[in-house]
Design a protein around this motif. Structure first.
Motif, PDB file in Angstrom:
ATOM      1  N   VAL A   1       0.667  -1.329  -0.903  1.00 34.67           N
ATOM      2  CA  VAL A   1       0.561   0.101  -0.215  1.00 34.67           C
ATOM      3  C   VAL A   1       0.921   1.375   0.256  1.00 34.67           C
ATOM      4  O   VAL A   1       0.475   1.187  -0.697  1.00 34.67           O
ATOM      5  N   PHE A   2       2.073   1.623   1.085  1.00 34.84           N
ATOM      6  CA  PHE A   2       2.901   2.648   1.091  1.00 34.84           C
ATOM      7  C   PHE A   2       3.454   2.621  -0.691  1.00 34.84           C
ATOM      8  O   PHE A   2       3.882   3.477  -0.655  1.00 34.84           O
ATOM      9  N   PHE A   3       3.878   1.340  -1.235  1.00 30.35           N
ATOM     10  CA  PHE A   3       4.764   1.722  -2.269  1.00 30.35           C
ATOM     11  C   PHE A   3       3.819   2.316  -3.356  1.00 30.35           C
ATOM     12  O   PHE A   3       4.048   3.157  -4.325  1.00 30.35           O
ATOM     13  N   ALA A   4       2.391   1.476  -3.383  1.00 28.91           N
ATOM     14  CA  ALA A   4       1.828   2.002  -4.577  1.00 28.91           C
ATOM     15  C   ALA A   4       1.500   3.771  -4.331  1.00 28.91           C
ATOM     16  O   ALA A   4       1.152   3.946  -5.429  1.00 28.91           O
ATOM     17  N   ALA A   5       1.459   3.628  -3.119  1.00 29.63           N
ATOM     18  CA  ALA A   5       0.994   5.338  -2.957  1.00 29.63           C
ATOM     19  C   ALA A   5       2.490   6.523  -3.219  1.00 29.63           C
ATOM     20  O   ALA A   5       2.190   7.542  -3.954  1.00 29.63           O
ATOM     21  N   TRP A   6       3.638   5.413  -2.466  1.00 25.66           N
ATOM     22  CA  TRP A   6       4.527   6.604  -2.703  1.00 25.66           C
ATOM     23  C   TRP A   6       4.920   7.048  -4.513  1.00 25.66           C
ATOM     24  O   TRP A   6       4.818   7.604  -4.906  1.00 25.66           O
ATOM     25  N   LEU A   7       4.615   5.671  -5.522  1.00 24.46           N
ATOM     26  CA  LEU A   7       4.520   5.435  -6.548  1.00 24.46           C
ATOM     27  C   LEU A   7       4.234   6.829  -7.468  1.00 24.46           C
ATOM     28  O   LEU A   7       4.529   6.803  -7.847  1.00 24.46           O
ATOM     29  N   THR A   8       2.718   6.990  -7.016  1.00 23.51           N
ATOM     30  CA  THR A   8       1.688   7.225  -7.432  1.00 23.51           C
ATOM     31  C   THR A   8       2.227   8.662  -7.314  1.00 23.51           C
ATOM     32  O   THR A   8       1.926   9.585  -8.090  1.00 23.51           O
ATOM     33  N   ASN A   9       2.309   9.204  -6.037  1.00 21.37           N
ATOM     34  CA  ASN A   9       3.174  10.594  -5.696  1.00 21.37           C
ATOM     35  C   ASN A   9       4.322  11.254  -6.568  1.00 21.37           C
ATOM     36  O   ASN A   9       4.700  12.554  -6.939  1.00 21.37           O
ATOM     37  N   HIS A  10       5.143   9.839  -7.119  1.00 24.47           N
ATOM     38  CA  HIS A  10       6.635  10.197  -7.367  1.00 24.47           C
ATOM     39  C   HIS A  10       6.774  10.415  -9.025  1.00 24.47           C
ATOM     40  O   HIS A  10       7.433  10.446  -9.246  1.00 24.47           O
ATOM     41  N   ARG A  11       5.936   9.136  -8.758  1.00 28.84           N
ATOM     42  CA  ARG A  11       6.230   7.942 -10.225  1.00 28.84           C
ATOM     43  C   ARG A  11       6.528   9.364 -12.370  1.00 28.84           C
ATOM     44  O   ARG A  11       7.304   8.630 -12.194  1.00 28.84           O
ATOM     45  N   PHE A  12       6.137   9.933 -11.577  1.00 24.62           N
ATOM     46  CA  PHE A  12       5.584  11.230 -13.180  1.00 24.62           C
ATOM     47  C   PHE A  12       7.511  11.650 -13.511  1.00 24.62           C
ATOM     48  O   PHE A  12       7.304  11.899 -14.624  1.00 24.62           O
ATOM     49  N   ARG A  13       7.843  11.881 -12.360  1.00 21.99           N
ATOM     50  CA  ARG A  13       8.877  12.658 -12.507  1.00 21.99           C
ATOM     51  C   ARG A  13      10.309  11.571 -13.413  1.00 21.99           C
ATOM     52  O   ARG A  13      10.979  12.067 -14.131  1.00 21.99           O
ATOM     53  N   ASN A  14      10.015  10.290 -12.921  1.00 23.81           N
ATOM     54  CA  ASN A  14      10.659   9.228 -13.830  1.00 23.81           C
ATOM     55  C   ASN A  14      10.503   8.251 -14.332  1.00 23.81           C
ATOM     56  O   ASN A  14      11.659   7.120 -14.967  1.00 23.81           O
ATOM     57  N   THR A  15       9.242   8.379 -14.564  1.00 21.43           N
ATOM     58  CA  THR A  15       9.036   7.503 -15.529  1.00 21.43           C
ATOM     59  C   THR A  15       9.650   7.631 -17.298  1.00 21.43           C
ATOM     60  O   THR A  15      10.010   8.440 -17.982  1.00 21.43           O
ATOM     61  N   ALA A  16       9.783   6.077 -17.356  1.00 22.69           N
ATOM     62  CA  ALA A  16      10.150   6.016 -18.800  1.00 22.69           C
ATOM     63  C   ALA A  16       9.875   7.050 -20.362  1.00 22.69           C
ATOM     64  O   ALA A  16      10.188   7.515 -20.913  1.00 22.69           O
ATOM     65  N   GLU A  17       8.781   7.148 -20.010  1.00 23.28           N
ATOM     66  CA  GLU A  17       7.644   8.530 -21.313  1.00 23.28           C
ATOM     67  C   GLU A  17       7.801   9.274 -20.398  1.00 23.28           C
ATOM     68  O   GLU A  17       8.059  10.744 -21.972  1.00 23.28           O
ATOM     69  N   HIS A  18       8.094   9.839 -19.458  1.00 21.73           N
ATOM     70  CA  HIS A  18       8.138  11.217 -19.319  1.00 21.73           C
ATOM     71  C   HIS A  18       9.648  11.918 -19.736  1.00 21.73           C
ATOM     72  O   HIS A  18       9.371  12.710 -20.588  1.00 21.73           O
ATOM     73  N   LEU A  19      10.820  10.979 -19.051  1.00 22.34           N
ATOM     74  CA  LEU A  19      12.143  11.553 -19.902  1.00 22.34           C
ATOM     75  C   LEU A  19      12.239  10.556 -21.237  1.00 22.34           C
ATOM     76  O   LEU A  19      13.561  11.174 -21.708  1.00 22.34           O
ATOM     77  N   GLY A  20      11.900   9.580 -21.770  1.00 21.35           N
ATOM     78  CA  GLY A  20      12.494   8.866 -22.592  1.00 21.35           C
ATOM     79  C   GLY A  20      13.620   7.530 -22.431  1.00 21.35           C
ATOM     80  O   GLY A  20      14.065   8.102 -21.504  1.00 21.35           O
ATOM     81  N   GLU A  21      13.522   7.347 -23.074  1.00 26.13           N
ATOM     82  CA  GLU A  21      14.910   6.030 -22.839  1.00 26.13           C
ATOM     83  C   GLU A  21      16.111   6.525 -23.230  1.00 26.13           C
ATOM     84  O   GLU A  21      17.280   6.107 -22.983  1.00 26.13           O
ATOM     85  N   LEU A  22      15.737   7.641 -24.048  1.00 22.50           N
ATOM     86  CA  LEU A  22      17.639   8.367 -24.727  1.00 22.50           C
ATOM     87  C   LEU A  22      17.686   8.760 -23.188  1.00 22.50           C
ATOM     88  O   LEU A  22      19.365   8.451 -23.232  1.00 22.50           O
ATOM     89  N   GLU A  23      18.012   9.393 -22.461  1.00 24.67           N
ATOM     90  CA  GLU A  23      18.252  10.090 -20.836  1.00 24.67           C
ATOM     91  C   GLU A  23      17.996   9.419 -20.177  1.00 24.67           C
ATOM     92  O   GLU A  23      17.712   9.454 -19.267  1.00 24.67           O
ATOM     93  N   ARG A  24      19.253   8.591 -20.293  1.00 25.04           N
ATOM     94  CA  ARG A  24      19.288   6.859 -19.356  1.00 25.04           C
ATOM     95  C   ARG A  24      19.071   6.937 -17.928  1.00 25.04           C
ATOM     96  O   ARG A  24      18.757   6.824 -17.115  1.00 25.04           O
TER      97      ARG A  24
END
Lengths: 479, 439
Positions: free
Chosen positions: B170-193
């Motif tokens: 539960v904790f991890f689901a909430a954490w990912l929901t709150n923080h994931r957008f900055r780190n997703t592959a979609e957001h950064l693109g695979e190039l900026e590894r």
């Protein structure tokens, strides 16, 4: 995100598929080999406190029986003679499985065999416990004689009837009391089993069947057979004191100076260098051929009928012909040794050694008869007769004079392999019309030298042979 | 009335029939001591199902109708086999079932909206962490050949790690929901590894640490597998960066290698796993379970005909063994197909869920159940080294049943937010930075 969710789904599908495949391997594809695995004590544990048939000897003594007792289980497996049949009948226990006949012939004793299960037409409709009684070829009197003769020694003795391959006596020392292992007091049974299991002397081991030792000069009987077959029986080895094998460093010597001659004199003097020379003359393929036909090499060691194939390695003649001829590095179990000499005694016809004679129904009706079964003609009748003559001469004025029995002509050999801590003796009696073959192995006895050890093993073998032949003759010889 | 509840009732009746039939067949076999005194417990279990069903009608009428019957079937099978193996524990099993149903009802009635969980994520996380690490500090019964960490509290045996893991999910689901957008592959693109918020390493490092601690200090490969599977699947779905995943897998592999080289007990267990035939201390449970499975064969020995007394842990770590032995390969395959079905339903919920938190939580909970079942069965068939986790819903291991029921409530609640799971896969709206927090 959906795409990656699919990844997770696919991975789970794959690992569950792995599980499916693995379960199928265990339950369907490899199920039979797992069921027959030597460590699998499941079947026998399941029938531990079920009705179970008795085991009785050829002369009618009950060796194992299930009796009614008060208590939760209601039935107890008893072995009236305790350790006397510990390696023949084996044991059955709640936690540690079983051994011996209790294990190998479980389906008859527990009534799982269809022939036992359905003894008459009504059994098709009524679910009642049917068990099979097993009658074995081992005789109580022979067993007692063997035990008495082996008292105080570690080793094994096998008494075999050459005509039929029936085992008349089989004794291993040390031994154990199966009553302790079949006890309903599970903790005590577990403790006893643990003690027996970890004992360095290995009392649980059926040495006669499952432990092999170097044959040493006993193997010269095979070399002699090969020599006769290649018409080398007249070949005279020039007198010599030592032989250096072509490809082996250890020099083969004779302790009593120079020796030589034809195979008869080689046998009488126990002439190792002579045998080695003979072996080189015959060549390894020739030796290998005969020992293979006698069941000593290239196939898994002969066992009693129905015994599991254990962990013993297949023996191969790997050394040079000189060393092979005198049995260096060639291992055999006491049962194998008895089997080879019984083949010689039986005119070269190999009989499958067996201990179970028949399975009886509750009312004494014979349900299944295990007759003698011939494994093949390994050497010709003439060769076998010549070998018997050699063995007879060997007892009269050869290396096995300790085996001579007054009033009867016997043939035999005594061997104490070089550098080994065990001695062998084997007797065919009487040599003209063989009734029994007795093979005895003594392990690491605290004898000072080879002479004393050989004298001891010969004395034991002679004592067993004499006593067995003196028993009411109607019972020995299968008549 | 609601379609889902009709489906549920029908399937529940089927599950009840299978349970009763299994108990009945086992009871007529000789040597099985199931008497009439077991009847009240059987009736009681069915009554608990009825109550749960009614509660679902009352408090979650639109939730998915497949989930509860599957778990009920598994629980019923577990009950039937427990009765057959150890009839004296029927009352204890019933007590735990009662506790599990109470937990189910309380959470179902109390947790009407999953947003509550998302808000309390920090507390839940701390609680879960405490529960998870306590056994590592106060270790009891650590040297059982097959045992997972179990506390004996008088008559009650509690295995708290599962609860801890569920809280961390539960904790991890909430954490990912709150923080994931900055780190997703979609957001950064695979190039900026290697770019992105440094906080993205936080879950990776902590996940690695947790798994390593479980391997090194508890020698529990099953639990390690469960935490690993949950973490990786949640993180992969939410973030999904190939480079990070590779680094993470390498780190886990390194931990296992180091543990294998340096810890003798782990080496013993591993040796016993690779060659169980020659190692009697750790090998016996594996060989015995293999022999029992082989004895069952394709169609099984029939309920009551197996050798459950002879297999160690047949009501707990090896709960799968008597089932597959007595119902055969067919029955065994049916059991893990049930788990696979459960995983399938859970993942479809995750796809269909409207909110990001629900979606990630659905994955976590599903994998929580699915990987535990997988690990428990894998140990029995010698795919994993022998430290067993309990088979969810089947194993008679007290508190695990309660925890699994709580996980079930979470899934049911998520399914309620999905008004209709059609046969066509619904695609989530693309994740954009504006979707922060999911609210």
């Amino acid at each position: 995100m959906t795409r990656r969710l699919t990844h997770v789904g696919v991975v789970f599908l794959v690992i569950y598929g792995l599980l499916f495949f693995r379960l199928e391997m265990i339950q369907v594809l490899n199920a039979n080999s797992l069921r027959d695995h030597s460590q699998n004590s499941r079947e026998i544990t399941l029938v531990f406190d079920k009705p179970r048939g008795s085991i009785r000897t050829a002369d009618g003594e009950i060796v194992a029986q299930t009796v009614a007792v008060s208590g939760k289980q209601g039935r107890l497996r008893q072995y009236p003679y305790g350790p006397l049949y510990s390696h023949v009948a084996g044991f059955i226990s709640a936690e540690n499985g079983g051994s011996g006949l209790e294990r190998t012939h479980n389906k008859f004793l527990a009534g799982e065999d269809l022939g036992v299960r359905i003894q008459d037409n009504r059994d098709l409709f009524i679910d009642r416990a049917r068990t099979g009684q097993i009658e074995i070829s081992v005789r109580h009197d022979v067993q007692l004689i063997t035990r008495a003769a082996m008292t105080g020694h570690v080793g094994a003795a096998v008494v075999l009837e050459p005509v039929s391959g029936s085992v008349l006596g089989l004794w291993n020392a040390p031994h154990f009391d199966p009553n302790h292992l079949s006890s309903h007091d599970l903790t005590a049974a577990m403790t006893d089993y643990g003690v027996l299991f970890s004992d360095p002397e290995q009392p649980l081991l059926n040495r006669a069947e499952f432990q092999n030792h170097e044959m040493g000069s006993l193997f010269t009987i095979v070399t002699a057979a090969a020599a006769i077959e290649q018409e080398l029986s007249g070949f005279v080895v020039p007198p010599l004191e030592a032989v250096t094998p072509v490809d082996d460093s250890r020099v083969i010597t004779h302790t009593d100076g120079v020796c030589g001659g034809n195979i008869a004199s080689l046998m009488l003097t126990g002439c190792f260098p002579g045998w080695a020379t003979m072996g080189e003359k015959i060549g390894r393929p020739g030796l290998n051929d005969v020992s293979q036909r006698l069941g000593l090499s290239e196939s898994s060691p002969i066992r009693l009928e129905g015994s599991p194939q254990g962990a013993l390695q297949v023996t191969r003649l790997d050394l040079s012909a000189s060393h092979a001829a005198i049995g260096t590095g060639l291992h055999a179990t006491p049962l194998q040794v008895a089997h080879v000499f019984a083949t010689v005694a039986n005119g070269g016809s190999r009989m499958q050694p067996r201990v179970v004679e028949r399975v009886l129904a509750h009312d004494g009706k014979v349900l299944q008869e295990f007759g003698p079964s011939v494994l093949g003609q390994s050497i010709s009748k003439e060769t076998a007769a010549e070998l018997r003559e050699l063995l007879a001469q060997n007892v009269i004025h050869g290396t096995a004079q300790d085996l001579s029995i007054s009033g009867m002509e016997v043939g035999g050999m005594v061997a104490s392999p070089f550098l080994a801590k065990h001695v062998w003796a084997v007797v065919i009696a009487p040599v003209t019309l063989p009734e029994v073959v007795v093979a005895v192995l003594l392990e690491h006895d605290s004898f000072d030298d080879h002479q004393t050890a050989e004298a001891h093993v010969a004395a034991i073998t002679r004592r067993i042979t004499e006593a067995v032949l003196r028993l009411p003759s109607s019972n020995v010889g299968g008549s | 009335m609601n379609n889902q509840r009709v489906v549920e009732l029908t399937l529940l009746l089927l599950a009840a029939f299978i349970t009763i039939a299994t108990v009945a067949v086992a009871a007529v076999g000789e040597d099985v001591a199931i008497g009439w005194d077991a009847l009240p417990y059987l009736v009681g279990l069915l009554a608990l199902w009825a109550i749960s069903h009614l509660a679902l009608r009352r408090w979650a009428p639109t939730s998915n109708g497949l989930l509860f019957p599957i778990t009920a079937l598994l629980q019923g099978l577990g009950f039937a086999f427990m009765l057959r193996i150890d009839p004296d524990s029927a009352s204890r099993h019933f007590a735990w079932s009662l506790a599990a149903t109470c937990g189910f009802l309380v959470v179902l009635a109390g947790l009407r909206n999953l947003v509550l969980l998302q808000r309390a994520w920090a507390y839940i996380g701390i609680f879960g962490f405490l529960v998870l690490v306590t056994p590592a500090i106060v270790t009891t019964n650590s040297r059982q050949p097959t045992g997972s960490q179990v506390f004996d509290l008088g008559p009650v045996r509690v295995a708290p790690q599962q609860l801890g893991i569920l809280c961390l999910v539960v904790f991890f689901a909430a954490w990912l929901t709150n923080h994931r957008f900055r780190n997703t592959a979609e957001h950064l693109g695979e190039l900026e590894r290697l770019d992105g918020d440094p906080s993205r390493f936080l879950p990776l490092v902590s996940g690695w640490l947790t798994t390593s601690v479980i391997i090194i200090f508890q020698f529990d490969m099953s639990l390690a597998f469960v935490t690993f599977a949950i973490f990786v699947s949640m993180w992969w779905v939410a973030v999904g960066r190939m480079v990070d995943l590779t680094i993470y897998l390498a780190a886990i592999g390194g931990s296992i290698a180091i543990a294998l080289v340096s810890i003798t007990e782990l080496q013993d267990r591993f040796a016993a796993w690779i060659d169980p035939w020659s190692n009697s201390e750790f090998g016996a449970p594996i060989t015995r379970s293999m022999f029992a499975l082989a004895g069952g064969g394709l169609t099984g020995t029939g309920p009551g005909g197996g050798s459950a007394d002879w297999v160690p842990g047949a009501t707990d770590q090896f709960a799968f063994v008597p089932i597959a032995e007595e119902l055969g390969f067919i029955g065994g395959a049916a059991v893990f197909s049930s788990y696979l079905l459960l995983v399938g339903v859970g993942l479809r919920l995750a796809i269909a869920a409207r909110r990001e938190f629900d979606s990630i939580l659905a994955i976590g909970t599903t994998i929580f159940l699915g990987s535990q079942a997988w690990a428990a069965i894998a140990v029995a068939v010698r795919l994993l080294p022998p430290t067993g986790s309990s088979l969810p819903f089947v194993a008679f291991n007290g508190s695990v049943l309660v925890t699994c029921n709580l996980a079930l409530v979470l899934l049911l609640r998520i399914s309620e937010t999905v008004p209709f799971v059609s046969d066509r896969t619904q695609v989530l709206p693309q994740v954009t930075p504006q979707a922060r927090g999911g609210k």
